[in-house]
Design a protein around this motif. Structure first.
Motif, PDB file in Angstrom:
ATOM      1  N   LEU A 101       0.882  -1.182   0.000  1.00 31.46           N
ATOM      2  CA  LEU A 101       0.000   0.000   0.000  1.00 31.46           C
ATOM      3  C   LEU A 101       0.917   1.229   0.000  1.00 31.46           C
ATOM      4  CD1 LEU A 101      -2.532  -1.369   2.620  1.00 31.46           C
ATOM      5  CD2 LEU A 101      -2.981  -1.036   0.189  1.00 31.46           C
ATOM      6  N   GLY A 102       1.374   1.639   1.161  1.00 32.85           N
ATOM      7  CA  GLY A 102       2.337   2.754   1.223  1.00 32.85           C
ATOM      8  C   GLY A 102       1.666   4.110   1.247  1.00 32.85           C
ATOM      9  N   ASP A 103       2.500   5.149   1.454  1.00 32.64           N
ATOM     10  CA  ASP A 103       1.987   6.525   1.487  1.00 32.64           C
ATOM     11  C   ASP A 103       1.573   6.949   0.076  1.00 32.64           C
ATOM     12  OD1 ASP A 103       2.427   7.006   4.213  1.00 32.64           O
ATOM     13  OD2 ASP A 103       4.469   7.751   3.886  1.00 32.64           O
ATOM     14  N   GLY A 104       0.302   6.733  -0.230  1.00 31.19           N
ATOM     15  CA  GLY A 104      -0.166   7.039  -1.580  1.00 31.19           C
ATOM     16  C   GLY A 104      -0.627   8.477  -1.725  1.00 31.19           C
ATOM     17  N   ARG A 105      -1.072   9.057  -0.627  1.00 31.90           N
ATOM     18  CA  ARG A 105      -1.469  10.473  -0.700  1.00 31.90           C
ATOM     19  C   ARG A 105      -0.887  11.248   0.474  1.00 31.90           C
ATOM     20  NH1 ARG A 105      -7.579   9.419   1.337  1.00 31.90           N
ATOM     21  NH2 ARG A 105      -6.758   7.816   2.663  1.00 31.90           N
ATOM     22  N   ALA A 106       0.140  10.660   1.087  1.00 27.68           N
ATOM     23  CA  ALA A 106       0.831  11.364   2.174  1.00 27.68           C
ATOM     24  C   ALA A 106       2.312  11.339   1.868  1.00 27.68           C
ATOM     25  CB  ALA A 106       0.562  10.672   3.505  1.00 27.68           C
ATOM     26  N   SER A 133       0.773   5.451  -5.001  1.00 28.72           N
ATOM     27  CA  SER A 133      -0.584   5.979  -5.242  1.00 28.72           C
ATOM     28  C   SER A 133      -1.469   4.995  -5.997  1.00 28.72           C
ATOM     29  CB  SER A 133      -0.517   7.296  -6.015  1.00 28.72           C
ATOM     30  OG  SER A 133       0.174   8.260  -5.257  1.00 28.72           O
ATOM     31  N   ARG A 134      -0.898   3.927  -6.474  1.00 25.29           N
ATOM     32  CA  ARG A 134      -1.654   2.923  -7.255  1.00 25.29           C
ATOM     33  C   ARG A 134      -2.462   3.632  -8.342  1.00 25.29           C
ATOM     34  NH1 ARG A 134      -4.527  -0.301  -2.784  1.00 25.29           N
ATOM     35  NH2 ARG A 134      -4.455   1.696  -1.705  1.00 25.29           N
ATOM     36  N   THR A 135      -3.795   3.481  -8.350  1.00 26.30           N
ATOM     37  CA  THR A 135      -4.543   4.090  -9.456  1.00 26.30           C
ATOM     38  C   THR A 135      -5.091   5.462  -9.086  1.00 26.30           C
ATOM     39  OG1 THR A 135      -6.508   2.971  -8.665  1.00 26.30           O
ATOM     40  CG2 THR A 135      -5.264   1.856 -10.398  1.00 26.30           C
ATOM     41  N   ALA A 136      -4.778   5.948  -7.880  1.00 28.85           N
ATOM     42  CA  ALA A 136      -5.400   7.199  -7.419  1.00 28.85           C
ATOM     43  C   ALA A 136      -4.469   8.397  -7.626  1.00 28.85           C
ATOM     44  CB  ALA A 136      -5.808   7.051  -5.967  1.00 28.85           C
ATOM     45  N   ASP A 137      -4.937   9.580  -7.245  1.00 29.58           N
ATOM     46  CA  ASP A 137      -4.246  10.816  -7.636  1.00 29.58           C
ATOM     47  C   ASP A 137      -3.362  11.434  -6.546  1.00 29.58           C
ATOM     48  OD1 ASP A 137      -6.162  11.677  -5.894  1.00 29.58           O
ATOM     49  OD2 ASP A 137      -7.374  12.740  -7.395  1.00 29.58           O
ATOM     50  N   GLY A 138      -3.384  10.863  -5.347  1.00 29.67           N
ATOM     51  CA  GLY A 138      -2.543  11.419  -4.273  1.00 29.67           C
ATOM     52  C   GLY A 138      -3.088  12.704  -3.674  1.00 29.67           C
ATOM     53  N   LEU A 139      -4.285  13.084  -4.076  1.00 28.92           N
ATOM     54  CA  LEU A 139      -4.848  14.360  -3.602  1.00 28.92           C
ATOM     55  C   LEU A 139      -5.897  14.119  -2.525  1.00 28.92           C
ATOM     56  CD1 LEU A 139      -5.232  16.051  -7.106  1.00 28.92           C
ATOM     57  CD2 LEU A 139      -3.335  16.284  -5.470  1.00 28.92           C
ATOM     58  N   ALA A 140      -6.257  15.167  -1.827  1.00 27.42           N
ATOM     59  CA  ALA A 140      -7.311  15.078  -0.805  1.00 27.42           C
ATOM     60  C   ALA A 140      -8.271  16.251  -0.996  1.00 27.42           C
ATOM     61  CB  ALA A 140      -6.692  15.120   0.591  1.00 27.42           C
ATOM     62  N   TRP A 176     -11.446  15.667  -8.537  1.00 33.04           N
ATOM     63  CA  TRP A 176     -12.577  14.877  -9.049  1.00 33.04           C
ATOM     64  C   TRP A 176     -12.800  13.680  -8.132  1.00 33.04           C
ATOM     65  CZ3 TRP A 176     -16.336  15.619 -12.323  1.00 33.04           C
ATOM     66  CH2 TRP A 176     -16.889  14.599 -13.081  1.00 33.04           C
ATOM     67  N   ARG A 177     -13.939  13.632  -7.472  1.00 31.72           N
ATOM     68  CA  ARG A 177     -14.176  12.568  -6.492  1.00 31.72           C
ATOM     69  C   ARG A 177     -15.578  11.963  -6.604  1.00 31.72           C
ATOM     70  NH1 ARG A 177      -9.778  12.145  -5.877  1.00 31.72           N
ATOM     71  NH2 ARG A 177      -8.419  12.209  -4.049  1.00 31.72           N
ATOM     72  N   ASP A 178     -15.594  10.636  -6.464  1.00 31.55           N
ATOM     73  CA  ASP A 178     -16.867   9.923  -6.390  1.00 31.55           C
ATOM     74  C   ASP A 178     -17.057   9.568  -4.914  1.00 31.55           C
ATOM     75  OD1 ASP A 178     -19.091   8.427  -6.751  1.00 31.55           O
ATOM     76  OD2 ASP A 178     -18.213   6.989  -8.150  1.00 31.55           O
ATOM     77  N   ASP A 275      -2.655  -1.360   8.126  1.00 32.13           N
ATOM     78  CA  ASP A 275      -1.881  -0.213   7.641  1.00 32.13           C
ATOM     79  C   ASP A 275      -2.328   1.073   8.333  1.00 32.13           C
ATOM     80  OD1 ASP A 275      -4.197  -0.952   5.978  1.00 32.13           O
ATOM     81  OD2 ASP A 275      -3.850   0.963   5.007  1.00 32.13           O
ATOM     82  N   ASN A 276      -3.398   1.009   9.104  1.00 31.60           N
ATOM     83  CA  ASN A 276      -3.878   2.192   9.821  1.00 31.60           C
ATOM     84  C   ASN A 276      -3.676   2.052  11.323  1.00 31.60           C
ATOM     85  OD1 ASN A 276      -4.657   3.357   7.431  1.00 31.60           O
ATOM     86  ND2 ASN A 276      -6.784   2.674   7.573  1.00 31.60           N
ATOM     87  N   MET A 277      -2.729   1.187  11.711  1.00 34.20           N
ATOM     88  CA  MET A 277      -2.433   0.967  13.131  1.00 34.20           C
ATOM     89  C   MET A 277      -1.017   1.452  13.409  1.00 34.20           C
ATOM     90  SD  MET A 277      -5.157  -0.587  14.407  1.00 34.20           S
ATOM     91  CE  MET A 277      -4.570  -1.234  15.964  1.00 34.20           C
TER      92      MET A 277
HETATM   93  P1  AMP Z   1      -6.535   4.570   3.797  1.00 35.17           P
HETATM   94  O1  AMP Z   1      -7.942   4.391   3.401  1.00 35.17           O
HETATM   95  O2  AMP Z   1      -6.183   5.966   4.195  1.00 35.17           O
HETATM   96  O3  AMP Z   1      -6.043   3.615   4.803  1.00 35.17           O
HETATM   97  O4  AMP Z   1      -5.705   4.289   2.474  1.00 35.17           O
HETATM   98  C1  AMP Z   1      -5.354   3.006   2.012  1.00 35.17           C
HETATM   99  C2  AMP Z   1      -4.278   3.122   0.968  1.00 35.17           C
HETATM  100  O5  AMP Z   1      -4.795   3.831  -0.170  1.00 35.17           O
HETATM  101  C3  AMP Z   1      -3.055   3.900   1.413  1.00 35.17           C
HETATM  102  O6  AMP Z   1      -1.931   3.301   0.827  1.00 35.17           O
HETATM  103  C4  AMP Z   1      -3.306   5.273   0.852  1.00 35.17           C
HETATM  104  O7  AMP Z   1      -2.129   5.997   0.684  1.00 35.17           O
HETATM  105  C5  AMP Z   1      -3.993   4.958  -0.466  1.00 35.17           C
HETATM  106  N1  AMP Z   1      -4.850   6.064  -0.928  1.00 35.17           N
HETATM  107  C6  AMP Z   1      -6.033   6.438  -0.439  1.00 35.17           C
HETATM  108  N2  AMP Z   1      -6.522   7.514  -1.115  1.00 35.17           N
HETATM  109  C7  AMP Z   1      -5.610   7.835  -2.041  1.00 35.17           C
HETATM  110  C8  AMP Z   1      -5.502   8.854  -3.048  1.00 35.17           C
HETATM  111  N3  AMP Z   1      -6.442   9.781  -3.224  1.00 35.17           N
HETATM  112  N4  AMP Z   1      -4.412   8.843  -3.818  1.00 35.17           N
HETATM  113  C9  AMP Z   1      -3.453   7.925  -3.668  1.00 35.17           C
HETATM  114  N5  AMP Z   1      -3.480   6.948  -2.763  1.00 35.17           N
HETATM  115  C10 AMP Z   1      -4.543   6.896  -1.944  1.00 35.17           C
END
Ligand code: AMP
Ligand code: MG
Length: 523
Positions: A101-106, A133-140, A176-178, A275-277
């Motif tokens: 998983l990893g820091d995808g948006r942090a 970030s896998r398939t996501a955008d790294g944004l919040a 852009w968010r669903d 991953d959230n602990m």
């Molecule tokens: P979480 O739901 O915060 O525990 O996220 C699970 C995983 O998805 C983590 O590796 C996050 O970094 C990744 N993730 C969640 N939202 C995004 C996003 N918008 N862009 C990239 N990665 C994300």
């Protein structure tokens, strides 16, 4: 330049880095982190900051209100030699191994040591893509960033171990968010939170190396973790399996303490994946969390968990146990004999029970724990919709001389439909209050009300209040964000001037409203 930090590179100096430096999503092997760069934003604006967290970082008020602060904490600029990195970790999500998983948006923009010698890690959440970030955008978006900012600070002021929040910036960009993953995406305001903790390492940080049979990196990471964050566990200068055992016992203990606190205040994390602990027992990753309104152990705010209620309020202690077992399995390859780990895991349930009972005794303001009394109370609370926060707060008003009827009148405000308080339900309450008053009489404790009011908060971040703040903030009005932030700094004080607005039961309109009782992981 006015802002300055005492940068600390212990983490990146001592742990292996990913040799590849581009941000493209990929598997990262043999490394604890990847070098990354925050994504510049269009028109960053500071919406709110926490002066208490600023102080931890040796920043003064002028620093926080400077343009430089907004530039740094929105991801537009880096101070001096900051070298941002994203951590590699894995995790069990909803009970299944999910791989990397990893820091995808942090991303950690820097680690620092403050003037008291304390180590703090500064992370931006929502500052763009990383290799994770896998398939996501790294944004919040603003919605989830307001929730993270407010709740982390509220938890701190409730006395609950948590990551902190320094700042919340709007980026000026649209995201852009669903929101409910149901095919209705929309543009939302982008935002970045800077969150702060001694460490953001998670159970999943260790699981990833165990899953890849990368024992060398697993050992390097665990030795580093102990030396850096738990040096008190090292006897002499050597780290050995006894040190690992003490470390695991400490993680079990801090995690247990955190969960007891959550149960005390009615906090539901919502996504207790491994991953959230946090390995420091901090509440981390504020996503679809919620606060119990009606006392219902089966409640979860997370729509992604709507079928199984795996992470419901009443299951948090056993899920923490399961997660700790996964951490134990992850470090087991470092042991020849796993018996000590097994023993610690076996001790978790009785240790938790003992701590939970002590907490419940405090909530009731009693000198001794009475299992029957507590069990009957839980049963009663589920008989009709009862606001947990208001109920326990009002309980402190009950006096030894009160009749059951007087007791019920004192807690009446906690019931959502007082019309239901009749027949059998009224009888069970009357009999419970009779026993409760007997206890109070026996205890003769004249500090009872004061100590109960320090255990049972009057103000929590009610789900609908967070949503009202978000609706206003989305429309450009930040007044409620600032006001509620201040109120939540003194959750145990009466603050009578705020009672009518911030210490009331959930209004009817909020019962089934998106964002109030239903949230998703989308952020
Ligand atoms: P979480 O739901 O915060 O525990 O996220 C699970 C995983 O998805 C983590 O590796 C996050 O970094 C990744 N993730 C969640 N939202 C995004 C996003 N918008 N862009 C990239 N990665 C994300
Ligand atoms: Mg997470």
């Amino acid at each position: 330049m006015s802002i300055s930090f005492n940068i600390d590179t212990t983490f990146t100096d001592n742990l292996p880095a990913d040799p590849v430096t581009h941000n493209t999503p990929r598997q990262v092997a043999g490394a604890c982190y990847s070098w990354v760069q925050p994504k510049p934003t269009n028109m960053p604006r500071l919406l709110i900051h926490s002066p208490e967290v600023a102080e931890l970082l040796d920043l003064n008020k002028d620093d926080c209100l400077s343009d430089e602060f907004t530039e740094i904490f929105s991801g537009n600029a880096l101070w001096d030699s900051m070298k941002p990195y994203a951590m590699c970790y894995g995790g069990h999500q909803f009970g299944n191994w999910a791989g990397q998983l990893g820091d995808g948006r942090a991303m950690t923009i820097t680690d620092i040591v403050n003037k008291h010698g304390e180590r703090w890690s500064l992370q931006l959440k929502g500052a763009g893509e990383t290799p994770y970030s896998r398939t996501a955008d790294g944004l919040a978006v603003l919605r989830s960033s307001v929730r993270e900012f407010l709740c982390s600070e509220a938890m701190f002021h409730l006395g609950i171990p948590t990551t902190r929040a320094l700042s919340l910036c709007a980026t000026g960009d649209q995201v852009w968010r669903d929101m409910f993953y149901d095919g209705h995406p929309e543009y939302e305001h982008g935002a970045v939170v800077c969150r702060v903790a001694p460490s953001f390492l998670r159970f999943g940080s260790f699981e990833i190396f165990a899953s890849r049979n990368d024992i060398k990196t697993l050992r390097t990471l665990l030795d580093f973790t102990i030396r850096t964050y738990s040096p008190h566990l090292i006897e002499g200068d050597n780290i050995n399996t006894d040190t690992y055992t003490r470390w695991f016992a400490e993680v079990c203990d801090t995690t247990k303490t955190m969960i007891v606190h959550w149960q005390r205040v009615g906090f539901v994390h919502g996504v207790m994946n491994t991953d959230n602990m946090s390995i420091l027992g901090l509440t981390i990753d504020y996503g679809p969390y919620g606060w119990l309104e009606d006392y219902n152990p089966d409640w979860t705010p997370n729509t992604t968990d709507a079928t199984n209620h795996r992470y419901a309020f009443g299951k948090q202690a056993s899920i923490a146990h399961w997660n700790l077992a996964k951490l134990g399995e992850a470090i087991a390859p470092l042991f020849e004999d796993v018996q000590p780990l097994q023993q610690i895991i076996n001790n978790y349930a009785p240790n938790y029970k003992q701590a939970w009972q002590a907490m419940m005794q405090q909530k009731l303001g009693l000198n001794t724990f009475d299992e029957g009394l507590v069990e009957q109370l839980m049963h009663n609370l589920e008989q009709m919709e009862t606001d947990m926060t208001i109920f326990f707060r009002k309980l402190a008003d009950i006096q030894a001389s009160d009749s059951p009827k007087q007791c019920l009148n004192k807690v009446r405000d906690a019931f959502y439909a007082t019309g239901d308080l009749k027949d059998k339900v009224a009888d069970v309450w009357a009999s419970w209050f009779e026993s409760y008053v007997q206890h109070i009489k026996k205890d003769e404790n004249n500090t009872r009300k004061t100590s109960m009011n320090q255990t049972n908060p009057k103000y929590v971040l009610r789900n609908y209040l967070a949503q009202l703040v978000i609706d206003k903030a989305n429309a450009g009005d930040l007044s409620m964000l600032h006001e509620l932030f201040e109120v939540l700094k003194k959750p145990y004080d009466e603050q009578p001037e705020h009672e009518a607005k911030y210490a009331q039961k959930r209004p009817d309109w909020a019962k089934e409203k998106a964002g109030c009782s239903m949230l998703s992981c989308s952020s």
